[in-house]
Write an enzyme that holds these catalytic residues in place. Sequence first.
Site: not given
Ligand code: UT7
Length: 324
Positions: A115, A251, A281
């Site tokens: 990225c 970004h 993204n």
């Molecule tokens: O560009 C390169 C760099 N990349 C980034 O900067 C990305 C950085 N990360 C993020 O943007 C975020 O961490 C995400 C958007 C990827 C995820 O958001 P989060 O608030 O960190 O969620 P999480 O990974 O902690 O997941 C929370 C919950 C989980 O369920 P449980 O374990 O709490 O039951 C996931 O399984 O959300 C669930 N989950 C989803 N639910 C519905 C993960 N993806 C999805 C989804 N829809 N698409």
Amino acid sequence: MATPFARILGTGSYLPEKVLTNHDLAARVDTSDAWIRERTGIAQRHVAAEGETTGDLAFEAATRALEAAGVRASDLDLIVLGTTTPDLIFPSTACLLQHRLGANGCAAFDVNAACSGFIYGLGIANQFIRAGSVRTALVVGAETLTRMLDWDDRSTCVLFGDGAGAVVLRADTEPGVLSTHMHADGGYKELLYNPVGVSAGFRDEKNHGVRVLMAGNEVFKVAVKTLDAVVEETLQANRLEKSAIDWLIPHQANLRIISATAKRLGLPMERVVVTVDRHGNTSAASVPLALDEGIRSGKVQRGELLLLEAFGGGFTWGSALLRY
Ligand code: UT7
């Protein structure tokens, strides 16, 4: 003669026609429009058509940037293209682009910094111009990240989109790019990567092919902290107060990360170019896409001070401060 600065003469960008909404994705995997919007700020993303490549998107963006700059392709001395999703393993997408533009003869190469690819490209082109060995450079960020996704993995497939952005830089006595800062820490490989490739083999130990693997929450935390640090480094290197910044061109991975950086800078969101809601993204394309949108919409004006930043797989991260 004084050391020349690299000035932006023109910008361009391109998004493929096809739009994939959160609702489209919710029909496919266990997710919802509400979850995606709330956790990322994304409402839709663009997806390249079958047969449409990173090089095709790059060509459209580059053509628009050259037009805006009033520069002929044959005047280019350097093409740097940031991408993680090249058309071919080789020749580089930069070489394919060079030939299509009709800029044959100038140096052309790809940069793989995930990225941060555009910021790295800008940093490299800036150094060539400052050194006096290049007068006119084209820097592109172009990706077809959707080609690399596991469409059954809801934790990654909702995040990414395709697109391209480009800038034409020329040596000038007036600034210009004021500073660029590039960093990497390969120790974080496991948090965000694609586990297959030419030398490691095209199938991983689970017999999976190409896909993005990401520990999203951990990446999120490191991204916020690291972007804070690089913003601070940029201000200090230029002996500037944060109030001097007119625009943040970040970004576009997650609206919550963007808001955290804006807050750190004391910038209201009206002073931040946000495209993540419509583009998702787009990896190396996201910063030049946002820059072009900021300029073409008339928001970003000549003479204003812009802070560009990015963070991605590697980890890689970086920033550029420039007077537009
Ligand atoms: O560009 C390169 C760099 N990349 C980034 O900067 C990305 C950085 N990360 C993020 O943007 C975020 O961490 C995400 C958007 C990827 C995820 O958001 P989060 O608030 O960190 O969620 P999480 O990974 O902690 O997941 C929370 C919950 C989980 O369920 P449980 O374990 O709490 O039951 C996931 O399984 O959300 C669930 N989950 C989803 N639910 C519905 C993960 N993806 C999805 C989804 N829809 N698409």
